[in-house]
Design a protein around this motif. Structure first.
Motif, PDB file in Angstrom:
ATOM      1  N   GLU A 198      92.987  10.206 101.380  1.00  0.00           N
ATOM      2  CA  GLU A 198      93.011  10.080  99.917  1.00  0.00           C
ATOM      3  C   GLU A 198      92.558  11.373  99.244  1.00  0.00           C
ATOM      4  O   GLU A 198      93.122  11.787  98.228  1.00  0.00           O
ATOM      5  CB  GLU A 198      92.152   8.904  99.453  1.00  0.00           C
TER       6      GLU A 198
ATOM      7  N   MET B 294      95.455  13.732  99.515  1.00  0.00           N
ATOM      8  CA  MET B 294      96.523  13.359  98.580  1.00  0.00           C
ATOM      9  C   MET B 294      96.138  13.687  97.137  1.00  0.00           C
ATOM     10  O   MET B 294      96.974  14.143  96.351  1.00  0.00           O
ATOM     11  CB  MET B 294      96.867  11.868  98.721  1.00  0.00           C
ATOM     12  N   LEU B 295      94.868  13.444  96.776  1.00  0.00           N
ATOM     13  CA  LEU B 295      94.406  13.782  95.435  1.00  0.00           C
ATOM     14  C   LEU B 295      94.504  15.281  95.202  1.00  0.00           C
ATOM     15  O   LEU B 295      94.950  15.732  94.144  1.00  0.00           O
ATOM     16  CB  LEU B 295      92.968  13.305  95.226  1.00  0.00           C
TER      17      LEU B 295
ATOM     18  N   ASP C  25      96.553  17.323  96.623  1.00  0.00           N
ATOM     19  CA  ASP C  25      97.975  17.636  96.510  1.00  0.00           C
ATOM     20  C   ASP C  25      98.498  17.318  95.116  1.00  0.00           C
ATOM     21  O   ASP C  25      99.189  18.130  94.495  1.00  0.00           O
ATOM     22  CB  ASP C  25      98.753  16.861  97.574  1.00  0.00           C
ATOM     23  N   ARG C  26      98.138  16.140  94.606  1.00  0.00           N
ATOM     24  CA  ARG C  26      98.589  15.753  93.256  1.00  0.00           C
ATOM     25  C   ARG C  26      97.981  16.643  92.183  1.00  0.00           C
ATOM     26  O   ARG C  26      98.660  17.040  91.233  1.00  0.00           O
ATOM     27  CB  ARG C  26      98.269  14.291  92.982  1.00  0.00           C
ATOM     28  N   LEU C  27      96.689  16.946  92.328  1.00  0.00           N
ATOM     29  CA  LEU C  27      96.033  17.812  91.344  1.00  0.00           C
ATOM     30  C   LEU C  27      96.640  19.211  91.333  1.00  0.00           C
ATOM     31  O   LEU C  27      96.835  19.799  90.271  1.00  0.00           O
ATOM     32  CB  LEU C  27      94.540  17.929  91.638  1.00  0.00           C
TER      33      LEU C  27
ATOM     34  N   ARG D 163      99.609  20.017  92.063  1.00  0.00           N
ATOM     35  CA  ARG D 163     100.964  19.932  91.520  1.00  0.00           C
ATOM     36  C   ARG D 163     100.964  19.587  90.034  1.00  0.00           C
ATOM     37  O   ARG D 163     101.668  20.215  89.240  1.00  0.00           O
ATOM     38  CB  ARG D 163     101.760  18.875  92.293  1.00  0.00           C
ATOM     39  N   ASP D 164     100.161  18.608  89.635  1.00  0.00           N
ATOM     40  CA  ASP D 164     100.241  18.068  88.281  1.00  0.00           C
ATOM     41  C   ASP D 164      99.117  18.528  87.353  1.00  0.00           C
ATOM     42  O   ASP D 164      99.236  18.389  86.143  1.00  0.00           O
ATOM     43  CB  ASP D 164     100.218  16.536  88.322  1.00  0.00           C
TER      44      ASP D 164
END
Length: 105
Positions: free
Chosen positions: A14, A17-18, A20-22, A24-25
Motif C-alpha cells: 500500500e 502504491m500510494l 506511485d499514485r502521489l 503521478r497525480d
C-alpha cells in the motif's frame, strides 16, 4: 506486538502504491501554479511571489510524502526479509540435535 508476513507485505504494498499514485497525480497543479506565479510577478502583482511560495511549499511537501512512502515500503520489505531469515534460522536450530536431547536417550 505480533505482525505476520502477510500484514507487512500488505502495508508495504500500500505504501508503494500510494507513492506511485502521489508521484503521478500529486504534481498536476505544480506547472500551472508556477506559470501563474511568474505571470503575476511579471505583471507586478505582489500575489505572484506569494503564489510562488505556495508552489514551493507544495513541491517540498510532496517530496516529503514521496520519501516517507518509499521509506515505509523499503523498511517493511527489509523487515519481512530479515524476519523470514530469522524464522528459518530459529526453525533450523530447533530441528537440529542439541546436547540436551542426548540426555534423554
Amino acid at each position: 506486538m505480533v505482525v505476520n508476513q502477510d500484514d507487512l507485505g500488505a502495508v508495504g504494498h500500500e505504501a508503494y502504491m500510494l507513492r506511485d499514485r502521489l508521484s503521478r497525480d500529486g504534481d498536476h497543479a505544480r506547472p500551472a501554479t508556477f506559470d501563474a506565479a511568474i505571470a503575476l510577478t511579471n505583471g507586478n502583482f505582489t500575489s505572484g511571489s506569494e503564489l510562488l511560495k505556495v508552489h514551493d511549499r507544495w513541491n517540498s511537501q510532496l517530496r516529503t510524502l514521496l520519501d516517507a512512502c518509499a521509506r515505509i515500503s523499503d523498511h517493511l520489505d527489509y523487515s519481512k526479509s530479515v524476519h523470514a531469515e530469522d524464522d528459518a534460522d530459529i526453525g533450523g536450530n530447533l530441528l537440529s540435535v542439541s546436547k540436551i536431547s542426548e540426555y534423554f536417550k
